[in-house]
Scaffold this active site. Structure first.
Site, short mmCIF file in Angstrom:
data_model
loop_
_atom_site.label_atom_id
_atom_site.label_comp_id
_atom_site.label_asym_id
_atom_site.label_seq_id
_atom_site.Cartn_x
_atom_site.Cartn_y
_atom_site.Cartn_z
N PRO A 89 33.24 12.65 109.75
CA PRO A 89 32.68 11.39 110.29
C PRO A 89 32.21 11.52 111.74
O PRO A 89 31.49 10.67 112.24
CB PRO A 89 33.86 10.42 110.19
CG PRO A 89 34.77 11.00 109.17
CD PRO A 89 34.63 12.49 109.29
N GLU A 116 44.02 16.85 108.02
CA GLU A 116 43.45 16.01 109.09
C GLU A 116 42.24 16.69 109.74
O GLU A 116 41.71 16.19 110.73
CB GLU A 116 44.52 15.73 110.15
CG GLU A 116 45.75 15.02 109.62
CD GLU A 116 45.41 13.73 108.89
OE1 GLU A 116 45.88 13.55 107.75
OE2 GLU A 116 44.64 12.93 109.45
N ARG A 154 16.89 18.85 96.07
CA ARG A 154 15.76 18.08 95.55
C ARG A 154 14.48 18.30 96.36
O ARG A 154 13.38 18.02 95.89
CB ARG A 154 16.10 16.59 95.53
CG ARG A 154 17.21 16.21 94.56
CD ARG A 154 17.59 14.75 94.72
NE ARG A 154 16.47 13.88 94.43
CZ ARG A 154 16.18 13.42 93.19
NH1 ARG A 154 16.91 13.81 92.17
NH2 ARG A 154 15.16 12.62 92.99
N ASP A 169 9.32 9.98 96.31
CA ASP A 169 8.11 9.54 97.01
C ASP A 169 8.43 8.37 97.95
O ASP A 169 8.04 8.38 99.10
CB ASP A 169 7.06 9.10 95.98
CG ASP A 169 6.73 10.27 95.07
OD1 ASP A 169 6.17 10.04 93.99
OD2 ASP A 169 7.07 11.42 95.45
#
Ligand SMILES: Nc1nonc1C(=O)NCC1CCCCC1
Length: 245
Positions: A89, A116, A154, A169
């Site tokens: 994060p 952790e 992708r 697109d």
């Protein structure tokens, strides 16, 4: 494209190597995913992969030596110049622009944290970049790593057939996707928009772009801030807004 994965749970990556578009890309050789498990680099009888944090407190960290050795082994195998990425994060927020950037790398080594996390010093010495999927806390870095493998794959030439690239697109243009419909024509008394049944490809293209623009305006105006609309796009959006009032 080659991915090196450093993870205590390499079997999890079957989710991307064994299924769907990414599974097909692996079978065709367009995508390679190779895993290194720090547990295989332990030197003690109990194969210890965690260690206590200095300063005390709850939880453990990933033990430095096995993790470091696993990352080093992946680096030795990586073709070209590998970018070593830690998922957490605290990292740079991943978005489609970041995915496009990562897709230009020769190879990526993704380090999936557990417990952790990892010793901060490794972020300076062994890790090149820290990336985040978003502001939430997961139990490990494996799922974010798999998301990154999927999203980057992708973008690789040949991975998507033309039949898969609709969503591509719109988001590549910085817009949300348009609504999609399939049989039956009437579902719970709800009709498919007539334009989609009419067979006029120009009208359908126009309707879909208008929906992408309108939905982005309604749901994610922040995305619209980032893009320069053409006069045609602006006109379409204005038409959508007028109709929405
Ligand atoms: N959010 C996130 N984006 O990328 N990773 C995320 C995460 O929540 N990762 C959890 C990990 C972080 C290292 C310690 C163990 C738990």
């Amino acid at each position: 494209m080659w991915f090196g994965i450093v993870s205590l749970f390499p079997e999890m990556f079957e989710a991307v190597t064994g299924y769907g578009i990414t599974g097909r890309a692996v079978r065709s050789g367009l995508l390679e995913v190779e895993c290194w498990n720090p547990r295989d680099f332990t030197l003690d009888r109990h194969r210890t992969v965690d260690d206590r944090p200095y300063g005390g407190g709850p939880g453990m960290l990933m033990k430095v030596q096995p993790l470091r050795d696993a990352i080093q082994a992946a680096k030795l195998k990586a073709p070209g110049q590998a970018r070593v990425i830690y998922l957490s994060p605290q990292g740079r927020r991943l978005d489609q622009a970041g995915v496009s950037e990562l897709a230009t790398a020769d190879s990526l080594i993704l380090v999936a944290g557990r417990y952790e996390g990892i010793d901060e010093r490794l972020l300076d010495t062994d890790i090149d970049e820290e990336w985040s999927l978003g502001d939430f806390v997961l139990s490990g870095g494996e799922l974010p790593a798999m998301v990154m493998v999927d999203a980057v794959s992708r973008m690789l030439p040949g991975v998507l057939g033309h039949e898969d690239s609709a969503a591509e697109d719109s988001f590549a243009a910085g817009l949300l996707d348009c609504p999609h419909y399939t049989r039956p024509e009437t579902l719970d008394e709800k009709q498919v928009p007539a334009v989609l049944l009419g067979g006029n490809h120009a009208d359908i293209k126009r309707w879909r772009l208008k929906q992408q623009l309108g939905r982005t305006w309604q749901r994610r105006p922040d995305l619209l801030e980032k893009i320069e609309l053409s006069p045609e796009q602006q006109a379409l959006l204005s038409e959508y807004i007028r109709e929405a009032e």
